[in-house]
Enzyme design. Structure first.
Site, PDB file in Angstrom:
ATOM      1  N   CYS A 151      -1.035   0.806  10.881  1.00 55.84           N
ATOM      2  CA  CYS A 151      -0.119   2.109  11.466  1.00 55.84           C
ATOM      3  C   CYS A 151      -0.831   2.347  12.881  1.00 55.84           C
ATOM      4  O   CYS A 151      -0.130   1.854  14.120  1.00 55.84           O
ATOM      5  CB  CYS A 151      -0.378   3.477  10.807  1.00 55.84           C
ATOM      6  SG  CYS A 151       0.396   3.196   9.233  1.00 55.84           S
ATOM      7  N   LYS A 184     -11.034   0.784   7.429  1.00 53.37           N
ATOM      8  CA  LYS A 184     -11.557   2.123   7.566  1.00 53.37           C
ATOM      9  C   LYS A 184     -12.562   2.344   6.134  1.00 53.37           C
ATOM     10  O   LYS A 184     -12.597   1.132   5.413  1.00 53.37           O
ATOM     11  CB  LYS A 184     -10.572   3.423   7.349  1.00 53.37           C
ATOM     12  CG  LYS A 184      -9.440   3.205   6.320  1.00 53.37           C
ATOM     13  CD  LYS A 184      -8.882   4.338   6.158  1.00 53.37           C
ATOM     14  CE  LYS A 184      -9.663   5.625   5.902  1.00 53.37           C
ATOM     15  NZ  LYS A 184      -8.837   6.801   5.603  1.00 53.37           N
ATOM     16  N   LYS A 191       6.971   9.326  13.606  1.00 55.79           N
ATOM     17  CA  LYS A 191       6.051   8.606  13.091  1.00 55.79           C
ATOM     18  C   LYS A 191       5.214   7.748  14.360  1.00 55.79           C
ATOM     19  O   LYS A 191       4.076   7.764  14.140  1.00 55.79           O
ATOM     20  CB  LYS A 191       6.733   7.355  12.216  1.00 55.79           C
ATOM     21  CG  LYS A 191       5.597   6.605  11.382  1.00 55.79           C
ATOM     22  CD  LYS A 191       4.276   7.200  10.652  1.00 55.79           C
ATOM     23  CE  LYS A 191       3.414   6.392  10.247  1.00 55.79           C
ATOM     24  NZ  LYS A 191       3.700   5.435   9.235  1.00 55.79           N
ATOM     25  N   ARG A 208      -5.869  -5.155   6.934  1.00 55.99           N
ATOM     26  CA  ARG A 208      -5.018  -5.382   7.905  1.00 55.99           C
ATOM     27  C   ARG A 208      -5.344  -4.771   9.304  1.00 55.99           C
ATOM     28  O   ARG A 208      -5.647  -3.569   9.466  1.00 55.99           O
ATOM     29  CB  ARG A 208      -3.844  -4.764   7.584  1.00 55.99           C
ATOM     30  CG  ARG A 208      -3.008  -5.344   6.359  1.00 55.99           C
ATOM     31  CD  ARG A 208      -1.875  -4.573   5.945  1.00 55.99           C
ATOM     32  NE  ARG A 208      -2.088  -3.021   5.581  1.00 55.99           N
ATOM     33  CZ  ARG A 208      -0.934  -2.343   5.252  1.00 55.99           C
ATOM     34  NH1 ARG A 208       0.117  -2.621   5.268  1.00 55.99           N
ATOM     35  NH2 ARG A 208      -1.125  -1.078   5.012  1.00 55.99           N
ATOM     36  N   ARG A 229      -3.019   9.948  17.486  1.00 55.04           N
ATOM     37  CA  ARG A 229      -4.429   9.493  16.793  1.00 55.04           C
ATOM     38  C   ARG A 229      -5.236   8.457  17.688  1.00 55.04           C
ATOM     39  O   ARG A 229      -6.340   8.506  17.938  1.00 55.04           O
ATOM     40  CB  ARG A 229      -4.252   8.965  15.475  1.00 55.04           C
ATOM     41  CG  ARG A 229      -3.487  10.050  14.582  1.00 55.04           C
ATOM     42  CD  ARG A 229      -4.823  11.043  14.106  1.00 55.04           C
ATOM     43  NE  ARG A 229      -5.842  10.203  13.186  1.00 55.04           N
ATOM     44  CZ  ARG A 229      -7.243  10.495  12.772  1.00 55.04           C
ATOM     45  NH1 ARG A 229      -7.425  11.738  13.287  1.00 55.04           N
ATOM     46  NH2 ARG A 229      -7.724   9.852  11.862  1.00 55.04           N
ATOM     47  N   ASP A 249       9.094  -7.516  -4.908  1.00 58.09           N
ATOM     48  CA  ASP A 249       8.135  -8.052  -3.680  1.00 58.09           C
ATOM     49  C   ASP A 249       8.244  -9.625  -4.037  1.00 58.09           C
ATOM     50  O   ASP A 249       8.680  -9.962  -5.019  1.00 58.09           O
ATOM     51  CB  ASP A 249       6.722  -7.543  -4.159  1.00 58.09           C
ATOM     52  CG  ASP A 249       5.842  -7.615  -3.070  1.00 58.09           C
ATOM     53  OD1 ASP A 249       5.692  -6.577  -2.328  1.00 58.09           O
ATOM     54  OD2 ASP A 249       5.568  -8.705  -2.629  1.00 58.09           O
ATOM     55  N   HIS A 271     -17.849  23.597  21.072  1.00 57.26           N
ATOM     56  CA  HIS A 271     -16.878  24.329  21.721  1.00 57.26           C
ATOM     57  C   HIS A 271     -15.574  24.624  20.750  1.00 57.26           C
ATOM     58  O   HIS A 271     -15.065  23.705  20.325  1.00 57.26           O
ATOM     59  CB  HIS A 271     -16.425  23.677  23.060  1.00 57.26           C
ATOM     60  CG  HIS A 271     -15.577  24.426  24.093  1.00 57.26           C
ATOM     61  ND1 HIS A 271     -14.181  24.629  23.781  1.00 57.26           N
ATOM     62  CD2 HIS A 271     -15.750  24.864  25.377  1.00 57.26           C
ATOM     63  CE1 HIS A 271     -13.603  25.477  24.847  1.00 57.26           C
ATOM     64  NE2 HIS A 271     -14.633  25.451  25.926  1.00 57.26           N
ATOM     65  N   ARG A 326       3.611   9.172   5.559  1.00 57.98           N
ATOM     66  CA  ARG A 326       2.576   9.439   6.598  1.00 57.98           C
ATOM     67  C   ARG A 326       1.235  10.066   5.616  1.00 57.98           C
ATOM     68  O   ARG A 326       0.805  11.387   5.784  1.00 57.98           O
ATOM     69  CB  ARG A 326       2.954  11.099   7.316  1.00 57.98           C
ATOM     70  CG  ARG A 326       3.866  11.674   6.711  1.00 57.98           C
ATOM     71  CD  ARG A 326       4.038  13.063   7.011  1.00 57.98           C
ATOM     72  NE  ARG A 326       4.256  13.192   8.623  1.00 57.98           N
ATOM     73  CZ  ARG A 326       4.866  14.258   8.988  1.00 57.98           C
ATOM     74  NH1 ARG A 326       5.463  15.279   8.221  1.00 57.98           N
ATOM     75  NH2 ARG A 326       5.071  14.168  10.236  1.00 57.98           N
ATOM     76  N   TYR A 383       0.792  -1.221  -0.024  1.00 57.73           N
ATOM     77  CA  TYR A 383      -0.134   0.117   0.060  1.00 57.73           C
ATOM     78  C   TYR A 383       0.858   1.293  -0.083  1.00 57.73           C
ATOM     79  O   TYR A 383       0.399   2.254  -0.381  1.00 57.73           O
ATOM     80  CB  TYR A 383      -1.036   0.035   1.321  1.00 57.73           C
ATOM     81  CG  TYR A 383      -2.043  -1.095   1.193  1.00 57.73           C
ATOM     82  CD1 TYR A 383      -3.272  -0.765   0.530  1.00 57.73           C
ATOM     83  CD2 TYR A 383      -1.897  -2.344   1.702  1.00 57.73           C
ATOM     84  CE1 TYR A 383      -4.237  -1.808   0.295  1.00 57.73           C
ATOM     85  CE2 TYR A 383      -3.095  -3.123   1.386  1.00 57.73           C
ATOM     86  CZ  TYR A 383      -4.350  -2.815   0.917  1.00 57.73           C
ATOM     87  OH  TYR A 383      -5.034  -3.854   0.619  1.00 57.73           O
TER      88      TYR A 383
END
Length: 422
Positions: free
Chosen positions: A271, A337, A217, A344, A224, A33, A255, A165, A13
């Protein structure tokens, strides 16, 4: 520029998009790979992952002869290592330790073909000190060359660390626009790494040392993770107090100095779900908040599973004519997500697998970004959205894919972990 040929080790990825971006700037790129299917797919000008815009860039690069994929490394002027860094096996209550074997294997493979003047950059997310360890391995394998831990700026081989990132789904865009943190083992190592990345990077390349770059990193993803843990803990508290957590967060975020993230079924991906453990494993006595956040987020899938069990009991209580093995449970989303195919460390996968193991009835899944279920879910049927919404008795929303938004379920029990069906 001094880099005519660039080699990218690991075409996943991050590695494949990175290789494609160098090739798009008319650099000769050799991708490496161990996955033969990935090699064959890329050499056909196609991609084996889901990432917007990447297919066009790869197709053009291959057709124009700037990108090729191979099984074994070939000589180059710069080598970028972008291989996985998973966990070593451990018991449930142990602190996971990083598995650096893929980095070690990649180091061994390229060391055989290193020549004076080459640049080696580690991109894999790694514990602090990994780049220095990689340099030690190289020195052991190639005593005929000098390395920066001994020769500094005069070393034959330059070594640096530069973490990715980027946001899955926007990788092609963010590889170009995002700032990069570059940690060289010497000043010359850093400057040569900047020179390489400036081939396509429009963001700033900020120089530091290798250890700080590695920690940067890990810090970004740990930050997060802690924020998500707060949101996930809120969702569990609100469930006990009969409060709509999404309404609560929306109100609280009015707020001017509050920005609470959205809860979900857990934290996934290679990550945020992994990197904080690299800090905890190195400094277990100091990383108290980071450790607690990991525990909270890792426990969220179990909490979701308990909600499914309660929903199953409630459904059977109301529908007394049905037996438990006649109840169909639909799981919406398997990726970690929204709008990607990356499974993964996916909490959705973890939850779905657990349901298939305890539920004697039918378990179906809807994941619009994949065509077949992975082997660990081979007892689960992959169906389309309409089928699941019509035939399931319990509907478990795990990922807020765009295909699920704006839909409504009119039958059975709905458990929404993402707040788009409530």
């Amino acid at each position: 520029m001094s880099f005519k040929t660039i080699s990218v080790i690991g075409l996943g990825y991050i590695g494949l998009p990175t290789a494609a971006m160098f090739a798009s700037k008319k650099k000769k790129v050799i991708g490496v790979d161990v996955n033969k299917h990935a090699i064959e797919t890329i050499n056909q000008g196609k991609i084996h992952i889901v990432e917007p815009e990447l297919d066009v860039v790869v197709q053009t690069a291959v057709e124009e002869g700037y990108l090729k994929a191979v099984i074994k490394p070939e000589p180059a002027d710069a080598f970028l290592i972008a291989v996985p860094t998973p966990f070593l096996p451990c018991s449930k209550n142990e602190i996971p330790a990083p598995d650096l074997s893929f980095i070690a294997e990649a180091t061994k493979a390229i060391s055989q073909i290193l020549k004076k003047g080459d640049l080696v950059i580690l991109e894999s997310t790694s514990p602090v000190g990994t780049t220095e360890q990689m340099a030690i391995w190289m020195k052991e394998l190639r005593p005929d060359l000098s390395f920066p831990q001994d020769a500094g700026d005069k070393s034959d081989i330059n070594i640096a660390y530069c973490p990715e990132r980027v946001l899955p789904g926007k990788v092609v865009q963010e590889l170009v626009t995002n700032d990069r943190v570059i940690g060289g083992m010497s000043e010359r190592c850093s400057l040569r790494a900047v020179e390489l990345y400036k081939t396509f990077v429009e963001g700033d390349c900020v120089i530091t040392n290798t250890r700080t770059a590695e920690m940067a990193k890990l810090t970004e993803n740990s930050f997060r993770d802690v924020q998500i843990a707060f949101a996930n803990e809120l969702s569990m508290i609100c469930s006990e107090l009969d409060i709509n957590v999404w309404e609560l967060i929306s109100l609280s975020n009015r707020h001017p100095r509050v920005n609470i993230l959205q809860p979900g079924p857990g934290v996934g991906g290679h990550c945020i779900a992994v990197d904080p453990w690299f800090i905890v494993s190195k400094t277990p006595n100091e990383a108290k908040i980071i450790h607690t956040a990991r525990i909270v987020n890792d426990s969220k899938p179990d909490w979701v599973i308990s909600k499914v069990k309660q929903a199953l009991a409630d459904f059977l209580l109301v529908n007394k004519n049905k037996k438990i093995d006649e109840v169909t449970i639909a799981c919406y989303g398997l990726a970690f997500k929204a709008d990607i195919d990356d499974l993964r460390e996916s909490p959705a996968m973890q939850v779905t697998k657990a349901i298939s193991e305890f539920h004697p009835g039918r378990v179906i899944a809807v994941e619009p970004n994949i065509h077949t279920v992975p082997p660990k879910l081979n007892n689960i049927e992959l169906v389309d959205l309409n089928f699941a919404m019509q035939h399931a008795d319990i509907h478990l929303l795990l990922v807020d894919h765009k295909e699920f938004k704006g839909k409504s379920v009119n039958n059975g029990i709905v458990i929404d972990t993402k707040g788009i069906w409530v």
